[in-house]
Design an enzyme around this catalytic site. Structure first.
Site, PDB file in Angstrom:
ATOM      1  NE  ARG A  38      -3.995   0.613   1.630  1.00  0.00           N
ATOM      2  CZ  ARG A  38      -5.243   0.651   2.088  1.00  0.00           C
ATOM      3  NH1 ARG A  38      -5.530   1.311   3.210  1.00  0.00           N
ATOM      4  NH2 ARG A  38      -6.208   0.023   1.445  1.00  0.00           N
ATOM      5  CG  HIS A  59      -8.090   0.194  -3.561  1.00  0.00           C
ATOM      6  ND1 HIS A  59      -7.359  -0.932  -3.248  1.00  0.00           N
ATOM      7  CD2 HIS A  59      -8.792   0.509  -2.438  1.00  0.00           C
ATOM      8  CE1 HIS A  59      -7.599  -1.277  -1.997  1.00  0.00           C
ATOM      9  NE2 HIS A  59      -8.463  -0.416  -1.473  1.00  0.00           N
ATOM     10  CD  GLN A  67     -12.822  -1.706  -2.124  1.00  0.00           C
ATOM     11  OE1 GLN A  67     -12.132  -1.689  -1.122  1.00  0.00           O
ATOM     12  NE2 GLN A  67     -14.050  -2.202  -2.125  1.00  0.00           N
ATOM     13  CG  ASP A 103     -13.509   6.194  -1.751  1.00  0.00           C
ATOM     14  OD1 ASP A 103     -13.556   5.993  -0.521  1.00  0.00           O
ATOM     15  OD2 ASP A 103     -12.437   6.202  -2.398  1.00  0.00           O
ATOM     16  CB  CYS A 157     -14.227   1.135  -1.218  1.00  0.00           C
ATOM     17  SG  CYS A 157     -13.711   2.827  -0.917  1.00  0.00           S
ATOM     18  NE  ARG A 196     -10.373  -5.265  -0.833  1.00  0.00           N
ATOM     19  CZ  ARG A 196      -9.626  -4.315  -0.263  1.00  0.00           C
ATOM     20  NH1 ARG A 196     -10.207  -3.316   0.373  1.00  0.00           N
ATOM     21  NH2 ARG A 196      -8.295  -4.342  -0.340  1.00  0.00           N
TER      22      ARG A 196
HETATM   23  N1   CP Z   1     -11.423  -0.291   1.405  1.00  0.00           N
HETATM   24  C1   CP Z   1     -10.180  -0.384   1.933  1.00  0.00           C
HETATM   25  O1   CP Z   1      -9.185  -0.593   1.244  1.00  0.00           O
HETATM   26  O2   CP Z   1     -10.146  -0.240   3.279  1.00  0.00           O
HETATM   27  P1   CP Z   1      -8.846  -0.125   4.201  1.00  0.00           P
HETATM   28  O3   CP Z   1      -8.233   1.223   3.948  1.00  0.00           O
HETATM   29  O4   CP Z   1      -9.361  -0.281   5.585  1.00  0.00           O
HETATM   30  O5   CP Z   1      -7.876  -1.215   3.819  1.00  0.00           O
HETATM   31  N1  NVA Z   2      -9.916   6.667  -1.889  1.00  0.00           N
HETATM   32  C1  NVA Z   2      -9.640   6.196  -0.548  1.00  0.00           C
HETATM   33  C2  NVA Z   2      -9.867   4.728  -0.452  1.00  0.00           C
HETATM   34  C3  NVA Z   2      -9.636   4.127   0.896  1.00  0.00           C
HETATM   35  C4  NVA Z   2      -9.809   2.659   0.918  1.00  0.00           C
HETATM   36  C5  NVA Z   2      -8.218   6.563  -0.152  1.00  0.00           C
HETATM   37  O1  NVA Z   2      -7.320   6.456  -0.996  1.00  0.00           O
HETATM   38  O2  NVA Z   2      -8.022   6.969   0.986  1.00  0.00           O
END
Ligand code: CP
Ligand code: NVA
Length: 305
Positions: free
Chosen positions: A101, A128, A131, A223, A264, A292
Site C-alpha cells: 500500500r 485500488h 477493491q 467513496d 469501499c 475483499r
Molecule cells: N477499502 C479499503 O481498502 O479499506 P482499508 O483502507 O481499511 O484497507
Molecule cells: N480513496 C480512498 C480509499 C480508501 C480505501 C483513499 O485512498 O483513501
C-alpha cells in the site's frame, strides 16, 4: 515462468471474469481449501493505515495455507534511504509475494519492476485494483452479471474510481462518473477505459449532474471525499464542492427500485453518504467488504501458486 504483478486493474484485463468466478468458488468453500499456498509467505508493506486490506490479505493467505508478514514501511530501511530496487531484490529472496500500500504509484511500479516475485497493489494514489475486483464479485452475486447494467460512481474521481472505470470497461458494464468538474478522474485513465469500453460494447461517461446520472441506475457507488495523502483539497472546500454528489434518499429515489448501494469503506456518514442509505436495505457495503477476502484469495491463488 515469469512472475505476474497486480498493480492496475489492467493487469487482470484477460482474466477478470475467471478471477471473479474463482473468488465465488472459494467463498463457497468457507475457508476449507486444503493448503494450496503451503510454505508461501506474503509480505504486506503499508505506508498508510488500513483495516480491510490488512486484515483480509492476512486471513486470505493464512486460509490458503501460507503466512502473512505485516510490515510498516516506516520501520524498514527504505525510510532511511535504502533504494526501492535493493529492497525489491532482497525481499524477493525471502518471500513469495509482496502486497504493497503506497502513496506514490511510481514507487509501486518500481517495486514491481525489480521484484522477482509478484507485487500486488493494496492501493496507491492512482488505483485500488483489489477493491475493484471485490466490488465486481459483489455485483455478480447481487445482479447476476454486468452487461446492460448501469453503474454510477459519485463524488471524488480518485484511485477507487479509476480502478472501477477499468473494471466496468473490461466487464462490459456502462458506467457514469458523476463528479464536480474540478474533481473528474485521471484523464489518461478515463481515456484508456473508454477505449476498452468501446471495444467491449459498453460506455464510460462523465456527468456533473448527479440526479441525471443516477436515473435508472443498478448500482450507486461512492467513496470518501478526501483520500489518504490527498492534500489538494481542504476539508471545508470538499464539503462544499461535493455536497450535491452525496448519496442520499433523493438520489436513490431516481435509481432503479432494486438498485444496490456500494462504498469501499471507511465511510463518513453525513458526508459522501447519509446514514439512512448506508445502513438501509439497499446497502451491500458489508457483503462488499467481506468479498475483499474472497477476491484476494483468488488473486493469491492465481499469482503465488
Ligand atoms: N477499502 C479499503 O481498502 O479499506 P482499508 O483502507 O481499511 O484497507
Ligand atoms: N480513496 C480512498 C480509499 C480508501 C480505501 C483513499 O485512498 O483513501
Amino acid at each position: 515462468m515469469t512472475k505476474r504483478d497486480l498493480i492496475s486493474v489492467l493487469d487482470m484485463k484477460d482474466d477478470m471474469p475467471e478471477l471473479i468466478d474463482i473468488a465465488i468458488k472459494l467463498k463457497g468453500e468457507r475457508g476449507q481449501h486444503g493448503a494450496p499456498l503451503k510454505g508461501k509467505t506474503l509480505a504486506m508493506i503499508f505506508e498508510k493505515p488500513s483495516t480491510r486490506t490488512r486484515i483480509s490479505f492476512g486471513v486470505a493467505i493464512s486460509e490458503l495455507g501460507g503466512m502473512p508478514m505485516y510490515i510498516a514501511s516506516s520501520e524498514m530501511q527504505l525510510g532511511r534511504g535504502e533504494t526501492v530496487e535493493d529492497t525489491a531484490k532482497v525481499m524477493s529472496r525471502f518471500v513469495h509475494g509482496i502486497m504493497y500500500r503506497a502513496y506514490d504509484y511510481k514507487i509501486m511500479d518500481e517495486l514491481g519492476l525489480h521484484a522477482t516475485v509478484p507485487v500486488i497493489s493494496g492501493l496507491d494514489n492512482l488505483e485500488h485494483p483489489c477493491q475493484a475486483l471485490a466490488d465486481m464479485v459483489t455485483i455478480k452475486e447481487k445482479k447476476g452479471g454486468f452487461r446492460g447494467k448501469k453503474f454510477v460512481y459519485l463524488g471524488d474521481g480518485n484511485n477507487v474510481c479509476n480502478s472501477l472505470m477499468y473494471a466496468c470497461a473490461i466487464l462490459g458494464m456502462d458506467m457514469v462518473v458523476a463528479c464536480p468538474a474540478v474533481r473528474m478522474p485521471n484523464a489518461e485513465i478515463m481515456l484508456k477505459a473508454s477505449r476498452i469500453a468501446d471495444e467491449n460494447g459498453c460506455k464510460i461517461s462523465a456527468s456533473v449532474e448527479p440526479m441525471e446520472a443516477c436515473k435508472d441506475a443498478d448500482v450507486l457507488y461512492t467513496d470518501t471525499w478526501i483520500s489518504m495523502g490527498d492534500t489538494t483539497l481542504a476539508a471545508a472546500d470538499a464539503l462544499r464542492i461535493f455536497r450535491k454528489y452525496q448519496i442520499n434518499q433523493e438520489l436513490l429515489a431516481v435509481a432503479k427500485k432494486d438498485c444496490i448501494v456500494m462504498h469501499c469503506l471507511p465511510a463518513h456518514r453525513g458526508e459522501e453518504i447519509t446514514a439512512d442509505v448506508i445502513d438501509g436495505p439497499q446497502s451491500v457495503v458489508f457483503d462488499q467488504a467481506e468479498n475483499r477476502l474472497h477476491a484476494q484469495k483468488a488473486v493469491l491463488y492465481k499469482l503465488l501458486r
